[in-house]
Design an enzyme around this catalytic site. Structure first.
Site, PDB file in Angstrom:
ATOM      1  N   GLU A 205      13.150  24.518  -5.933  1.00 33.34           N
ATOM      2  CA  GLU A 205      11.844  24.227  -5.331  1.00 33.34           C
ATOM      3  C   GLU A 205      10.798  24.623  -6.354  1.00 33.34           C
ATOM      4  OE1 GLU A 205      11.268  22.721  -2.513  1.00 33.34           O
ATOM      5  OE2 GLU A 205      13.379  22.577  -2.001  1.00 33.34           O
TER       6      GLU A 205
ATOM      7  N   CYS B 241       2.613  26.134  -3.863  1.00 33.95           N
ATOM      8  CA  CYS B 241       3.222  24.942  -4.478  1.00 33.95           C
ATOM      9  C   CYS B 241       2.692  23.678  -3.825  1.00 33.95           C
ATOM     10  CB  CYS B 241       4.728  25.007  -4.353  1.00 33.95           C
ATOM     11  SG  CYS B 241       5.284  25.120  -2.658  1.00 33.95           S
TER      12      CYS B 241
HETATM   13  P1  NAD Z   1       8.351  31.726 -12.157  1.00 35.83           P
HETATM   14  O1  NAD Z   1       9.118  30.504 -12.496  1.00 35.83           O
HETATM   15  O2  NAD Z   1       7.675  32.437 -13.254  1.00 35.83           O
HETATM   16  O3  NAD Z   1       9.303  32.798 -11.459  1.00 35.83           O
HETATM   17  C1  NAD Z   1      10.033  32.476 -10.306  1.00 35.83           C
HETATM   18  C2  NAD Z   1      11.208  33.413 -10.204  1.00 35.83           C
HETATM   19  O4  NAD Z   1      12.125  33.109 -11.255  1.00 35.83           O
HETATM   20  C3  NAD Z   1      10.848  34.887 -10.386  1.00 35.83           C
HETATM   21  O5  NAD Z   1      11.613  35.668  -9.496  1.00 35.83           O
HETATM   22  C4  NAD Z   1      11.260  35.177 -11.813  1.00 35.83           C
HETATM   23  O6  NAD Z   1      11.579  36.542 -12.024  1.00 35.83           O
HETATM   24  C5  NAD Z   1      12.482  34.290 -11.941  1.00 35.83           C
HETATM   25  N1  NAD Z   1      12.877  33.917 -13.313  1.00 35.83           N
HETATM   26  C6  NAD Z   1      12.067  33.752 -14.377  1.00 35.83           C
HETATM   27  N2  NAD Z   1      12.800  33.381 -15.449  1.00 35.83           N
HETATM   28  C7  NAD Z   1      14.093  33.305 -15.046  1.00 35.83           C
HETATM   29  C8  NAD Z   1      15.311  32.970 -15.686  1.00 35.83           C
HETATM   30  N3  NAD Z   1      15.359  32.637 -16.974  1.00 35.83           N
HETATM   31  N4  NAD Z   1      16.449  32.975 -14.966  1.00 35.83           N
HETATM   32  C9  NAD Z   1      16.421  33.294 -13.648  1.00 35.83           C
HETATM   33  N5  NAD Z   1      15.295  33.628 -12.985  1.00 35.83           N
HETATM   34  C10 NAD Z   1      14.136  33.627 -13.672  1.00 35.83           C
HETATM   35  O7  NAD Z   1       7.335  31.309 -11.010  1.00 35.83           O
HETATM   36  P2  NAD Z   1       6.249  32.204 -10.283  1.00 35.83           P
HETATM   37  O8  NAD Z   1       5.103  32.370 -11.215  1.00 35.83           O
HETATM   38  O9  NAD Z   1       6.870  33.427  -9.703  1.00 35.83           O
HETATM   39  O10 NAD Z   1       5.854  31.243  -9.069  1.00 35.83           O
HETATM   40  C11 NAD Z   1       4.952  30.207  -9.214  1.00 35.83           C
HETATM   41  C12 NAD Z   1       5.656  28.864  -9.361  1.00 35.83           C
HETATM   42  O11 NAD Z   1       6.531  28.666  -8.262  1.00 35.83           O
HETATM   43  C13 NAD Z   1       4.660  27.710  -9.301  1.00 35.83           C
HETATM   44  O12 NAD Z   1       4.984  26.722 -10.255  1.00 35.83           O
HETATM   45  C14 NAD Z   1       4.834  27.171  -7.893  1.00 35.83           C
HETATM   46  O13 NAD Z   1       4.451  25.830  -7.725  1.00 35.83           O
HETATM   47  C15 NAD Z   1       6.292  27.377  -7.681  1.00 35.83           C
HETATM   48  N6  NAD Z   1       6.569  27.390  -6.237  1.00 35.83           N
HETATM   49  C16 NAD Z   1       7.262  26.349  -5.679  1.00 35.83           C
HETATM   50  C17 NAD Z   1       7.481  26.311  -4.296  1.00 35.83           C
HETATM   51  C18 NAD Z   1       8.249  25.189  -3.655  1.00 35.83           C
HETATM   52  O14 NAD Z   1       8.675  25.347  -2.506  1.00 35.83           O
HETATM   53  N7  NAD Z   1       8.449  24.067  -4.314  1.00 35.83           N
HETATM   54  C19 NAD Z   1       7.000  27.355  -3.499  1.00 35.83           C
HETATM   55  C20 NAD Z   1       6.291  28.386  -4.101  1.00 35.83           C
HETATM   56  C21 NAD Z   1       6.096  28.398  -5.473  1.00 35.83           C
END
Ligand code: NAD
Length: 485
Positions: free
Chosen positions: A252, A286
């Protein structure tokens, strides 16, 4: 500085609270005050490995239970969340930064409903009986849990997004290793306290607090996990898809959803919905409204109403009841928001409101609700997700251009169309490359049991969370044939 009264947040692995093997600690800080909220254990790969082993044991116990028994477990978690509703909401406001009354309590309530929803839905999951061509054969298919799920969640809805995964995984009989965003570890630990109090089998759900790049990557890439759920950015989604290649994936990812105002729309309703979608959770959603696409005919009214909405927001301490918008969650968000505004202005946009950090607050993460008029199509803010409180309005000469303009985006998560014309509603509803199209509702309208996820071919992810779709995602079809001759 932390002191002896500062709460300490730990992992929960194999039925016990524990610190990371390394003993490493980090501090959790409030984005609204910079105050230290807790010390947090900081895990690495070995802690995730231990959790994966425990989750396999937990899965084996859960899988032997009936759907009714697992349903009861989910309801018990919801009951425990009700008991801790105030603590959850307060932690959410303090650590994430969202306003307590208008957003934190509703998020907690949505998460409680998420456990109840999974508890209900799982009781009605059905398999099938498939007629065989060969005489004497009988064929059935049943749904079974996949095994161990690795769940990685972001900071913007740190109570509700985890529940979108944890509740259906548990209801379906999967063991879980959950690695939440490090910047909302306290929210995660408080939610975990509710799950622990519900009395799940040891190992059923394990919490590992640590960086995504190590603790999270281990969960994604370790052969001991059989399915992955990630909510995060498109960049992280691409890495996770590669590192977990071959496993079933729910990704997501980001959106930059347009709200499209057709010429015959109820313009006031459309503009108010857009404004709500721009500033809800300070734009860190998101399914936020990413931009408004409008023709010249309705531009002035849309711009005026969104500007009035922005100017009426009460941007302040998230714990104050009157606050309607809190700070951004982190400095990266401020940087990107500023970059997108500067780029749009350099390309000819009009600054109708805001555009600056707010002085006089206890942290430097409070940004003024911003409105940009006449934004050019090639502005970064029209192309890329801002994740900040900015409303860009892009004007087109003719509404026939709007569908094509919306579909030109690399994201395709949630889109709104405002029109009173049924034929146009269907044309846009069916023609938009977006996982969710809301006709005459904000981009962020969604209910827990409605399928939600990105459109194929876009950067918004794969798979569908929500209700029965999600239960189908976290289970596999087992086919059993019988020879009765
Ligand atoms: P992010 O991608 O920086 O982090 C998300 C999660 O992934 C965190 O827990 C982080 O620690 C983890 N992570 C980071 N690198 C990783 C790796 N290499 N391997 C495994 N895990 C890893 O995102 P964010 O800044 O926390 O959240 C914002 C983003 O999330 C925005 O782009 C937003 O649109 C998206 N989002 C999507 C939805 C949806 O339902 N589609 C909902 C909420 C947020």
């Amino acid at each position: 500085m932390s002191n002896s009264n500062t709460p300490h947040m730990q992992n929960f692995i194999d039925g016990a609270w524990c610190d990371a093997r390394s003993g490493k600690l980090v501090e959790a800080k409030s984005p609204s005050t910079n105050l230290i909220l807790a010390t947090v254990t900081s895990s690495d790969r070995v802690d995730s490995q231990n959790a994966i082993v425990a989750a396999q044991k937990g899965h084996e116990i859960l899988a032997k239970m009936t759907n009714w028994e697992r349903s009861a477990l989910c309801n018990r978690v919801a009951d425990e969340m009700v008991k801790r509703r105030d603590l959850l909401a307060r932690t959410l406001a303090e650590e994430q930064g969202k306003p307590i009354a208008s957003e934190a309590y509703p998020e907690v309530d949505a998460a409680i409903a998420g456990f109840r929803n999974a508890a209900e839905m799982v009781k009605w999951m059905e398999g099938s009986v498939i007629p065989a061509e060969t005489p004497g054969k009988r064929v059935i298919s049943i749904r079974q849990p996949r095994g161990v799920y690795g769940i990685i969640t972001p900071w913007n809805f740190p109570i509700n997004i985890p529940v979108e995964y944890l509740a259906p995984c548990l209801a379906a009989g999967n063991g879980v290793v959950w690695v939440p965003s490090p910047s909302t570890a306290v929210c995660a630990a408080r939610l975990m306290e509710c799950i622990v109090a519900a009395g799940l089998p040891d190992g059923a759900i394990n919490l590992v607090l640590g960086p995504g790049q190590s603790a999270g990557d281990e969960v994604v890439s370790n052969p001991g996990t059989h399915g992955i759920g990630l909510t995060g950015s498109p960049q992280t989604g691409k890495i996770v898809a590669q590192r977990g290649a071959g496993k079933p994936m729910l990704l997501e990812l980001g959106g930059n959803g347009p709200l499209i105002v057709l010429d015959d729309a109820d313009v006031a309703k459309a503009a108010d919905a857009a404004a709500f979608g721009f500033y809800f959770n300070a734009g860190q959603v998101c399914a936020a409204t990413g931009r408004v696409l409008v023709t010249r005919k309705n531009y002035d009214e849309v711009a005026e109403r969104i500007t009035a909405f922005a100017n009426n927001l009460v941007v302040n301490d998230p714990l104050a009841i009157s606050t309607t918008m809190g700070p951004l969650h982190n400095a990266g968000g401020i940087l990107k928001t500023n970059q997108h505004i500067e780029d749009a202005l350099a390309k000819g946009a009009d600054l109708l409101s805001g555009g600056n950090l707010l002085a006089g607050q206890k942290s430097d993460l409070f940004f003024a609700p911003t409105v940009l008029g006449n934004v050019s199509e090639d502005a970064l803010i029209n192309i890329d997700e801002t994740f900040g409180p900015v409303a860009p309005i892009v004007v087109y000469e003719d509404e026939t251009e709007l569908l094509q303009a919306a579909n030109a985006a690399s994201q395709g998560l949630a889109t709104s169309v405002y029109t009173q014309n049924l034929a146009k509603a269907f044309q846009f509803g069916e023609g938009l490359q977006s996982g969710l199209v809301n006709i005459n509702s904000p981009t962020c309208y969604w209910e827990l049991h409605i399928p939600f996820g990105g459109a194929a071919g876009k950067d918004s992810g794969v798979g569908r969370i929500g209700g029965i779709s999600m239960l189908n995602e976290v289970t596999q079809v087992k086919t059993i044939t019988f020879d009765i001759t």
